[in-house]
Enzyme design. Structure first.
Site, PDB file in Angstrom:
ATOM      1  N   THR A 121       4.076  -7.278   8.830  1.00 60.57           N
ATOM      2  CA  THR A 121       3.063  -6.480   9.521  1.00 60.57           C
ATOM      3  C   THR A 121       1.918  -7.310  10.099  1.00 60.57           C
ATOM      4  OG1 THR A 121       1.922  -6.090   7.417  1.00 60.57           O
ATOM      5  CG2 THR A 121       3.546  -4.439   8.125  1.00 60.57           C
ATOM      6  N   MET A 156       0.824  -1.215   0.000  1.00 66.46           N
ATOM      7  CA  MET A 156       0.000   0.000   0.000  1.00 66.46           C
ATOM      8  C   MET A 156       0.857   1.263   0.000  1.00 66.46           C
ATOM      9  SD  MET A 156      -3.248   0.763   2.479  1.00 66.46           S
ATOM     10  CE  MET A 156      -2.304   0.463   3.990  1.00 66.46           C
ATOM     11  N   TYR A 202       5.573  -7.776  17.434  1.00 62.02           N
ATOM     12  CA  TYR A 202       5.720  -6.880  16.279  1.00 62.02           C
ATOM     13  C   TYR A 202       6.435  -5.597  16.692  1.00 62.02           C
ATOM     14  CZ  TYR A 202       4.319  -3.400  12.797  1.00 62.02           C
ATOM     15  OH  TYR A 202       4.319  -2.392  11.862  1.00 62.02           O
TER      16      TYR A 202
END
Length: 291
Positions: free
Chosen positions: A63, A12, A126
């Site tokens: 992600t 993106m 993360y």
């Protein structure tokens, strides 16, 4: 002629970075490499790919926030080792590295926005891997690494909270969204353009926050989406995060401060609602027609 390399170019942000560079004035060449084109966890391949470039924009990342809780090693390889490899290669090439990072490097426990120099205290796998990526990139290329933290991204390409809310509202006419997590919805189009402005201003080393101005909750974000669809914001019911059990903890406060931009003579990103309104009205977030 400035030579740019984008990693994670099919994502993106990566795709909006390509568009922003194509639209910017000046002579530029852009090499856009997807994950399939370049494995940033391979130091030799990374060194070869970066050679001959002036700027490296690292939009490649692991992600999958919840999946990282049970496979932190995979996230670490991309988010930490990959960042270090790109920084070392950028130093060898004399290039500037823009390392995109995240609000998850903070614990989200404080009430006020997080300053650029706030201590890192990630509470998820993360977040730990992204914080380590920041540290390793700076250590490998201290004079040429820009850490640009962002959060709550949505854009024209790929899935996002905005598209999910649009679809669910179209299907059900009502939404239930958490109202105890605060952050800054950020359009990747704006972040990409800000990246170009920053680099054109000559920035070579900094820690900055690339999120929209202002703040809201996921509930407020969803209400704005519904309102832009011509619906009633009261169709969005608020609920606490405890109603949704997820493997990775989410920061309660993801609001990031923007003081670093003023020090560089640059304005921060515009207000989140202004960006969302334009993104939706322009058709950049258009949903496929219902069956």
């Amino acid at each position: 002629m400035t030579r740019y390399l984008i990693t994670g170019a099919h994502g993106m942000l990566g795709r909006d970075l390509q568009a922003a560079l194509d639209a910017a004035p000046g002579e530029r060449t852009v090499t856009a490499l997807s994950r399939a084109d370049l494995d940033i966890t391979d130091p030799e391949a990374t060194l070869a790919a970066v050679a001959g470039h002036d700027v490296v924009l690292n939009a490649a990342a692991y992600t999958a926030v919840d999946a990282a809780e049970t496979d932190e090693q995979a996230a670490h390889l991309v988010n930490a080792i990959g960042a270090e490899n790109l920084a070392a290669a950028s130093r060898a090439a004399g290039a500037v590295l823009v390392q995109y990072s995240t609000d998850y490097v903070f614990d989200g426990a404080q009430a006020e926005p997080y300053a650029e120099d706030a201590p890192l205290a990630p509470v998820s796998a993360y977040g730990r891997t992204k914080a380590e990526g920041e540290r390793r990139a700076r250590a490998a290329h201290p004079e040429g690494t820009i850490v640009l933290r962002t959060a709550w991204l949505y854009g024209e390409h790929g899935s996002s909270f905005v598209r999910t809310m649009m679809r669910l509202y179209r299907e059900h006419g009502r939404l239930t969204v958490v109202d105890d997590q605060h952050g800054q919805p950020t359009w990747t189009h704006d972040l990409a353009e800000q990246t170009v402005r920053m680099l054109d201003a000559g920035v070579r080393s900094a820690t900055l926050h690339g999120t929209s101005s202002g703040a809201t909750t996921w509930h407020g974000f969803a209400q704005a989406i519904v309102e832009n669809l011509g619906g009633d914001p009261r169709d969005v019911a608020p609920v606490p995060s405890s109603d949704f059990s997820r493997p990775a903890p989410r920061p309660a406060n993801s609001v990031l401060a923007h003081d670093g931009w003023a020090a560089l003579g640059l304005a921060p990103l515009r207000a989140w609602r202004d960006a969302l309104d334009e993104a939706m009205s322009s058709g950049a977030l258009r949903m496929p027609a219902a069956d």
